[in-house]
Enzyme design. Structure first.
Site, mmCIF file in Angstrom:
data_model
loop_
_atom_site.group_PDB
_atom_site.id
_atom_site.type_symbol
_atom_site.label_atom_id
_atom_site.label_comp_id
_atom_site.label_asym_id
_atom_site.label_seq_id
_atom_site.Cartn_x
_atom_site.Cartn_y
_atom_site.Cartn_z
ATOM 1 N N ARG A 1 44.823 53.024 31.686
ATOM 2 C CA ARG A 1 44.482 51.661 31.252
ATOM 3 C C ARG A 1 45.694 50.946 30.654
ATOM 4 N NH1 ARG A 1 40.487 52.708 27.873
ATOM 5 N NH2 ARG A 1 41.534 51.839 26.072
ATOM 6 N N ASP B 1 53.472 28.432 32.984
ATOM 7 C CA ASP B 1 52.882 28.997 34.196
ATOM 8 C C ASP B 1 53.813 28.645 35.359
ATOM 9 O OD1 ASP B 1 51.443 29.484 36.538
ATOM 10 O OD2 ASP B 1 49.512 29.046 35.613
HETATM 11 N N1 LCS Z 1 47.755 29.621 37.531
HETATM 12 C C1 LCS Z 1 47.735 28.766 38.570
HETATM 13 C C2 LCS Z 1 48.749 27.671 38.641
HETATM 14 C C3 LCS Z 1 46.781 28.927 39.571
HETATM 15 O O1 LCS Z 1 46.794 28.079 40.597
HETATM 16 C C4 LCS Z 1 45.834 29.975 39.473
HETATM 17 C C5 LCS Z 1 44.779 30.190 40.489
HETATM 18 C C6 LCS Z 1 45.881 30.823 38.365
HETATM 19 C C7 LCS Z 1 46.874 30.622 37.416
HETATM 20 C C8 LCS Z 1 44.913 31.964 38.175
HETATM 21 O O2 LCS Z 1 45.250 32.991 39.028
HETATM 22 P P1 LCS Z 1 44.248 34.132 39.529
HETATM 23 O O3 LCS Z 1 43.508 34.612 38.343
HETATM 24 O O4 LCS Z 1 43.325 33.510 40.532
HETATM 25 O O5 LCS Z 1 45.156 35.164 40.101
HETATM 26 N N2 LCS Z 1 44.655 29.159 41.401
HETATM 27 C C9 LCS Z 1 43.734 29.046 42.320
HETATM 28 C C10 LCS Z 1 43.593 27.941 43.146
HETATM 29 O O6 LCS Z 1 44.256 26.896 43.081
HETATM 30 N N3 LCS Z 1 42.614 28.153 44.004
HETATM 31 O O7 LCS Z 1 41.978 29.340 43.773
HETATM 32 C C11 LCS Z 1 42.671 30.011 42.680
#
Ligand code: LCS
Length: 407
Positions: A66, A191
């Site tokens: 974990r 991000d």
């Molecule tokens: N940050 C950004 C800029 C994202 O576009 C997303 C997911 C995340 C974080 C989260 O990532 P995940 O947990 O899905 O790995 N973006 C998505 C989108 O635009 N469409 O579906 C998921």
């Protein structure tokens, strides 16, 4: 004889070489070049003293699945190297990385300033879950440095931005925001999902923490959910033990292996995503049925000059509005034949989606409009197909749309 590992440490490689060779060495026993998958949850120690030392971080090693595994640790070292951070933490999704990064700095009674247009999942976490733990949030327009400055309160403990933003591709000045954060002794979390380390390295220009949804460009094949937090070792160690470990957000060995495989082509993929997206954005901008295109590589983008300074490429995501609005937008995506209607981005396939009803549906309409996410906005994740075929597909969909409606 110079060990390959020593040589690797001393080379000043460019990003494309680092992606393949950085922090990755043939298996010392088998000489296998591709990384071994070590799915073990339990690890044996020679004696009780060593076990205690590993648990207390006094010695290198893995003690329980974990808290990570050897395959993941290779990947974490690679990601840390590519982002220019001391350490990285690999977790089960981008949202796990984002929530861990925020909870790493925030506790009950604290406040966080967040740029106004962020991924819908981030918005949802900050507005529905974080308040249950007494965390306050303000969304501000971080293109206006004065708005950011005036949002800082005595209990502000972090600033969180996404650049370019999902889905409006707003570009924020990491250096300027980083300087402001330093003055107020606030950690800046960025991000970097839309860029990948190939195109932008926030830690080099003022950020303290980088988060990624590795589900996107880093893995690049649409078959793994994963996330990374990158930053100083003590901060990452805390997040590993207290957040990832205690909340059980770990990334397993097989998925780590898939990312180690997928990342090898990231340099090539990202180059193609960028060159195709530029062509497609220019095509859309010149199309009579398209109202507005948002792409940092276009001169018409409000932060085009900043994007050229801050980013090594403009990325693979384009957002646009067709003439008409919501009805026409939905009809357009239904008429596409090559691009698939889907969540996610950064895959080999071109993916299209309608943020107001899909990725950003969690944001109330009034707020969404403030974030610049109109009902007619369409987001295109440009894939690795031939750019001319993607253009042909958009062209036929736009033509069919307006011939049916008689325009
Ligand atoms: N940050 C950004 C800029 C994202 O576009 C997303 C997911 C995340 C974080 C989260 O990532 P995940 O947990 O899905 O790995 N973006 C998505 C989108 O635009 N469409 O579906 C998921």
């Amino acid at each position: 004889m110079i060990e390959r590992a020593d040589l690797a440490m001393t080379k000043d490689w460019s990003m494309n070489t680092k992606i393949i060779h950085d922090n990755q060495f043939p298996d010392p026993e088998t000489r296998a070049i591709s990384q071994s998958v070590v799915p073990a949850v339990a690890y044996a120690f020679p004696d009780a003293e060593t076990a205690a030392e590993v648990v207390s971080d006094g010695a290198k090693g893995v003690y329980y699945g974990r808290y990570g595994n050897p395959t993941l640790h290779v990947l974490e070292r690679k990601i840390a190297g590519l982002e220019g951070g001391e350490a990285a933490l690999g977790v089960a999704s981008g949202m796990a990385a984002i929530s861990i990064a925020l909870l790493g700095f925030l506790k009950h009674g604290d406040h966080v300033v967040v740029t106004k247009d962020v991924y819908g999942g981030t918005y949802s976490f900050l507005t529905s879950l974080a308040p249950r733990f007494g965390i306050e949030v303000d969304f501000v327009d971080c293109t206006e440095i004065v708005s950011l400055l005036s949002a800082i309160k005595p209990n502000t403990r972090a600033v969180y931005i996404e650049t370019p933003s999902n889905p409006r591709l707003t570009v924020l000045d990491i250096k300027i925001i980083g300087e402001l954060c330093k003055t107020h002794q606030l950690p800046l979390i960025v991000d970097n999902t839309f860029m990948s380390p190939c195109l932008q390295k926030p830690l080099d220009i003022g950020a303290d923490i980088v988060v990624h949804s590795a589900t996107k460009y880093i893995n690049g094949h649409g078959d793994v959910l994963a996330g990374f937090v990158v930053g100083k070792k003590d901060v990452i160690d805390f997040m590993r033990k207290k957040l990832m470990g205690d909340l059980g957000q770990n990334l397993n060995a097989w998925e780590s292996f898939l990312i180690l495989r997928g990342i090898k082509t990231m340099g090539l993929r990202v180059e193609r995503h960028c060159s195709s997206a530029q062509k497609i954005a220019e095509f859309l901008e010149s199309h009579p049925f398209v109202e507005k295109v948002y792409y940092p590589g276009l001169k018409s983008h409000p932060q085009h000059e900043l994007a050229k300074r801050q980013m090594l490429g403009m990325g693979g995501i384009i957002s646009f509005e067709v003439k008409g609005g919501l009805v026409e937008g939905k009809r357009l995506i239904n008429a596409l034949q090559l691009a698939m209607i889907s969540f996610s981005l950064g895959d080999p396939e071109t993916l299209v989606q309608h943020p107001a009803s899909m990725t950003h549906a969690a944001i109330p309409k009034e707020e969404r409009l403030k974030f610049g996410i109109s009902d007619g906005l369409i987001r295109l994740s440009v894939g690795l197909e031939d750019a001319n075929d993607i253009i042909k597909d958009l062209d036929q969909a736009l033509s069919s749309l307006f011939s049916v409606s008689g325009r």
